[in-house]
Design a protein around this motif. Sequence first.
Motif, mmCIF file in Angstrom:
data_model
loop_
_atom_site.group_PDB
_atom_site.id
_atom_site.type_symbol
_atom_site.label_atom_id
_atom_site.label_comp_id
_atom_site.label_asym_id
_atom_site.label_seq_id
_atom_site.Cartn_x
_atom_site.Cartn_y
_atom_site.Cartn_z
ATOM 1 N N PRO A 33 0.789 -1.245 0.000
ATOM 2 C CA PRO A 33 0.000 0.000 0.000
ATOM 3 C C PRO A 33 0.814 1.286 0.000
ATOM 4 N N PRO A 34 1.563 1.593 -1.045
ATOM 5 C CA PRO A 34 2.337 2.826 -1.013
ATOM 6 C C PRO A 34 1.461 4.068 -1.128
ATOM 7 N N GLU A 35 1.976 5.130 -0.553
ATOM 8 C CA GLU A 35 1.363 6.426 -0.759
ATOM 9 C C GLU A 35 1.982 6.984 -2.046
ATOM 10 N N PRO A 36 1.185 7.391 -3.027
ATOM 11 C CA PRO A 36 1.792 7.846 -4.291
ATOM 12 C C PRO A 36 2.374 9.253 -4.175
ATOM 13 N N LEU B 109 9.402 4.677 -5.620
ATOM 14 C CA LEU B 109 9.720 3.575 -4.707
ATOM 15 C C LEU B 109 11.222 3.356 -4.637
ATOM 16 N N HIS B 110 11.674 2.883 -3.477
ATOM 17 C CA HIS B 110 13.098 2.630 -3.290
ATOM 18 C C HIS B 110 13.336 1.188 -2.842
ATOM 19 N N ILE B 111 14.590 0.881 -2.575
ATOM 20 C CA ILE B 111 14.967 -0.488 -2.250
ATOM 21 C C ILE B 111 14.241 -1.001 -0.990
ATOM 22 N N GLY B 112 13.914 -0.081 -0.069
ATOM 23 C CA GLY B 112 13.140 -0.487 1.114
ATOM 24 C C GLY B 112 11.757 -0.979 0.719
ATOM 25 N N HIS B 113 11.122 -0.257 -0.198
ATOM 26 C CA HIS B 113 9.826 -0.715 -0.689
ATOM 27 C C HIS B 113 9.953 -2.066 -1.381
ATOM 28 N N ALA B 114 11.083 -2.261 -2.061
ATOM 29 C CA ALA B 114 11.268 -3.531 -2.768
ATOM 30 C C ALA B 114 11.204 -4.695 -1.780
ATOM 31 N N LYS B 115 11.759 -4.471 -0.584
ATOM 32 C CA LYS B 115 11.676 -5.522 0.432
ATOM 33 C C LYS B 115 10.212 -5.830 0.756
ATOM 34 N N SER B 116 9.423 -4.777 0.935
ATOM 35 C CA SER B 116 8.013 -4.944 1.266
ATOM 36 C C SER B 116 7.238 -5.575 0.099
ATOM 37 N N SER C 149 -1.995 -8.036 7.298
ATOM 38 C CA SER C 149 -1.624 -6.670 6.943
ATOM 39 C C SER C 149 -0.231 -6.410 7.503
ATOM 40 N N ILE C 150 0.741 -6.428 6.594
ATOM 41 C CA ILE C 150 2.141 -6.426 7.037
ATOM 42 C C ILE C 150 2.730 -5.031 6.868
ATOM 43 N N CYS C 151 3.266 -4.500 7.953
ATOM 44 C CA CYS C 151 3.809 -3.143 7.883
ATOM 45 C C CYS C 151 5.105 -3.075 8.677
ATOM 46 N N THR C 152 5.728 -1.911 8.668
ATOM 47 C CA THR C 152 7.020 -1.780 9.348
ATOM 48 C C THR C 152 6.811 -1.462 10.834
ATOM 49 N N LEU C 153 7.880 -1.683 11.599
ATOM 50 C CA LEU C 153 7.798 -1.680 13.063
ATOM 51 C C LEU C 153 7.242 -0.409 13.684
ATOM 52 N N ILE D 13 20.052 6.076 1.688
ATOM 53 C CA ILE D 13 18.942 6.737 2.367
ATOM 54 C C ILE D 13 17.649 6.136 1.844
ATOM 55 N N THR D 14 16.766 5.739 2.747
ATOM 56 C CA THR D 14 15.480 5.215 2.295
ATOM 57 C C THR D 14 14.360 6.033 2.915
ATOM 58 N N SER D 15 14.300 7.258 2.535
ATOM 59 C CA SER D 15 13.171 8.100 2.899
ATOM 60 C C SER D 15 12.808 8.862 1.640
ATOM 61 N N LYS D 16 11.551 8.733 1.246
ATOM 62 C CA LYS D 16 11.121 9.392 0.013
ATOM 63 C C LYS D 16 11.361 10.893 0.088
ATOM 64 N N ARG D 17 11.125 11.457 1.263
ATOM 65 C CA ARG D 17 11.274 12.903 1.415
ATOM 66 C C ARG D 17 12.727 13.320 1.176
ATOM 67 N N GLU E 112 4.034 -6.567 12.218
ATOM 68 C CA GLU E 112 5.106 -5.613 11.929
ATOM 69 C C GLU E 112 6.433 -6.330 11.720
ATOM 70 N N PHE E 113 7.221 -5.814 10.787
ATOM 71 C CA PHE E 113 8.573 -6.341 10.551
ATOM 72 C C PHE E 113 9.547 -5.166 10.488
ATOM 73 N N ALA E 114 10.830 -5.485 10.611
ATOM 74 C CA ALA E 114 11.849 -4.434 10.617
ATOM 75 C C ALA E 114 12.061 -3.900 9.213
ATOM 76 N N ARG E 115 12.035 -2.581 9.092
ATOM 77 C CA ARG E 115 12.262 -1.987 7.783
ATOM 78 C C ARG E 115 13.716 -2.211 7.368
ATOM 79 N N LEU E 116 13.958 -2.065 6.087
ATOM 80 C CA LEU E 116 15.312 -2.232 5.567
ATOM 81 C C LEU E 116 16.127 -0.970 5.801
ATOM 82 N N ASN E 117 17.276 -1.141 6.431
ATOM 83 C CA ASN E 117 18.280 -0.081 6.490
ATOM 84 C C ASN E 117 19.497 -0.607 5.762
HETATM 85 P P1 ATP Z 1 8.983 6.940 3.121
HETATM 86 O O1 ATP Z 1 9.250 7.197 4.558
HETATM 87 O O2 ATP Z 1 10.199 6.702 2.310
HETATM 88 O O3 ATP Z 1 8.035 7.900 2.505
HETATM 89 P P2 ATP Z 1 6.862 5.227 3.601
HETATM 90 O O4 ATP Z 1 6.940 4.133 4.583
HETATM 91 O O5 ATP Z 1 6.127 6.444 3.995
HETATM 92 O O6 ATP Z 1 8.309 5.539 3.096
HETATM 93 P P3 ATP Z 1 4.859 4.200 1.937
HETATM 94 O O7 ATP Z 1 4.507 4.641 0.584
HETATM 95 O O8 ATP Z 1 3.903 4.517 3.015
HETATM 96 O O9 ATP Z 1 6.290 4.769 2.243
HETATM 97 O O10 ATP Z 1 5.269 2.680 1.991
HETATM 98 C C1 ATP Z 1 4.615 1.622 1.347
HETATM 99 C C2 ATP Z 1 5.019 0.356 2.014
HETATM 100 O O11 ATP Z 1 6.424 0.166 1.923
HETATM 101 C C3 ATP Z 1 4.673 0.375 3.487
HETATM 102 O O12 ATP Z 1 4.015 -0.835 3.791
HETATM 103 C C4 ATP Z 1 5.996 0.489 4.174
HETATM 104 O O13 ATP Z 1 5.970 -0.181 5.389
HETATM 105 C C5 ATP Z 1 6.959 -0.147 3.188
HETATM 106 N N1 ATP Z 1 8.304 0.413 3.332
HETATM 107 C C6 ATP Z 1 8.676 1.695 3.183
HETATM 108 N N2 ATP Z 1 9.991 1.844 3.445
HETATM 109 C C7 ATP Z 1 10.459 0.616 3.778
HETATM 110 C C8 ATP Z 1 11.737 0.097 4.174
HETATM 111 N N3 ATP Z 1 12.816 0.871 4.284
HETATM 112 N N4 ATP Z 1 11.835 -1.232 4.423
HETATM 113 C C9 ATP Z 1 10.773 -2.024 4.314
HETATM 114 N N5 ATP Z 1 9.552 -1.614 3.960
HETATM 115 C C10 ATP Z 1 9.371 -0.304 3.700
#
Ligand code: ATP
Length: 613
Positions: A72-75, A79-86, A271-275, A316-320, A306-311
């Motif tokens: 469920p990404p927010e558009p 997307l980055h490598i962290g999202h790829a894990k999800s 419903s699987i999300c980060t920690l 850097i894995t923050s869209k912002r 909940e699972f541990a996000r990828l670091n």
């Molecule tokens: P960002 O902080 O980069 O904007 P986000 O978590 O807000 O990332 P979403 O669009 O809300 O981005 O994320 C979609 C899905 O991807 C969510 O379920 C989120 O948990 C997962 N996700 C985002 N970043 C990571 C990460 N680093 N590792 C694993 N899963 C991630």
Amino acid sequence: MSSNTPPSKPNSTPGNAPAEGDHKVSNFLRQIIENDLDKGTYTQRRWAGTPGDAAHHAAGQPDPAKIRTRFPPEPNGYLHIGHAKSICLNFGLARDYGGVCHMRFDDTNPEKEDTEYVNSIIDAVQWLGFNWEANGQQHLFQASDYFDFMYRAAEYLVEAGYAYVDEQTSEQMRAARGDFGKPGIDSPFRSRTPAQNLARFREMRDGQHEDGSMVLRAKIDMASPNINLRDPAIYRIRRATHHNTGDTWCIYPMYTFAHPIEDALEQITHSICTLEFEDQRPFYDWLMDRLCEGGLLAHPAPHQYEFARLNLTYVITSKRKLAQLVYDHKVSGWDDPRMPTIVGLRRRGYTPESIQMFAERIGVTKSDSWIDYSTLEGCLREDLENKAHRGMAVLDPVKLVLTNWAEAFGSDDYTEDCTQPALPHHAVPEGQTPPPERVFKIGKAVWIEREDFEEVPPKGYKRLFPGNVVRLKGGYVIECTGCEKDASGTVTAVHAKVIPGTKSGTPGADSVKAKAAITWVSVADGVPAEVRLYDRLFSDPQPDAGGKDFIEALNPNSLKVVTAYVEPSLAAAKPDEKFQFERFGYFVADRVDHAPGKPVFNRVTGLKDSWAR
Ligand code: ATP
Ligand code: MG
């Protein structure tokens, strides 16, 4: 690879474990799912073919999907490598357990979303090898389609006494929330009757109040040790045009309210999300309980895990923050090959297979950790080792002249074809025919690496120096005789003599022993190419940890562009095609700038790990 098809073999293993041969490492999520399948937690579920409320699904068929997950990404970015894990996790679990993974745009926030991002996200997920088609249906949804239901659910909570309109200012609300050691204080608006609240809430919806003047809050417990349960806001007033619903709404649901409802309407099981959402789970469950008991949502409600996000180190894995790199022109765009975005990794030369392998290898856990970047590169090397055709390129060229060429072959213009395998023996999968051999010319002058000649060799040096004998890889054995230099002492040409009868693949190949084999490209058919040598974007392994300014950690030498010479088979590359440049590593023909007659290559990674600290 199709993500949503049920396992091809009927599942014969007990306990619904993935069929043997999958070699999937188990993890806590797999155990939860296997346990649910064993207990039949979800066998009574029905699915009406589209998302909807309890009544909608009750009229449907038994759900053909054994589990339902979602991505469920927010558009609001790429997307980055962290999202790829999800993505790999959610689509992979659905695939492995006969389920379906929904692609859902979480577009309930009207301000930040954009269709450019929607399209890029669709492309990224598909490129990674997944799709949302299953049982003849597409499972691509957008949360904003559920606004009507969300509003109805909110009215239900109001009517049932579980929600109230709070007209305190945001400062007052913050002050009254308390903190870890201090319980919150009830709002003076908390004791309004349901009828009063309903009237007020409808006024909010009808645009009769200013943005920010009031919010709808869940009525739970202002003294709860979990601050997320201290009457969280669930609807706010915001006059903003939404990319899907336009100006239909001036109130929008909060994420914590919207997300569980989206899951439930779609009959998500896991419903699987980060920690960081762990503390939200009690509210998730509270909301599901209320709406299920009210008959609005179908039983059993989805559950959050909940699972541990990828670091990843150096990343850097923050869209912002990634957006900041783009808008401040620190990189050339979202798809800059140094970016950890999916489009960046793709342009850099990463393959979907290597990213899937990476996601599988790092596994899923419940505690945060840092993964070394070399793990990702290792997966890429492993994937390309048997796929990427070999080729020779000279990245730092100096001319080598074979001074006795005419004497040996009758004319200075004489050239001869050399052949080499496109894939070495070990890289050709058993039972498969090797690809056609590469053909390139040798002539009087060839390009060699500048570092392959030393006028005065350091100890142990085996390449070209006067008197030494080496092989031009795939060509002839030569004996170095000297060099030419300019006024500043820089070598401008290396001289050698070719030894006839020693060509690779001919009976005389071993007649003269060479001390080394060096790579080269002929002047006769070598093609100039732009080669982009990428290094890590940041020099700090944790560029943004602890609130550090990641801009300061930018590596000033993350891109070096050279003009190289490449052999004809490389010059003929199609965009996106990957190669192993012998001795240098893996390179890809740039998908944007590479063109026939104007080759442009990106270095994906070296042959060996250069990242480990
Ligand atoms: P960002 O902080 O980069 O904007 P986000 O978590 O807000 O990332 P979403 O669009 O809300 O981005 O994320 C979609 C899905 O991807 C969510 O379920 C989120 O948990 C997962 N996700 C985002 N970043 C990571 C990460 N680093 N590792 C694993 N899963 C991630
Ligand atoms: Mg987000």
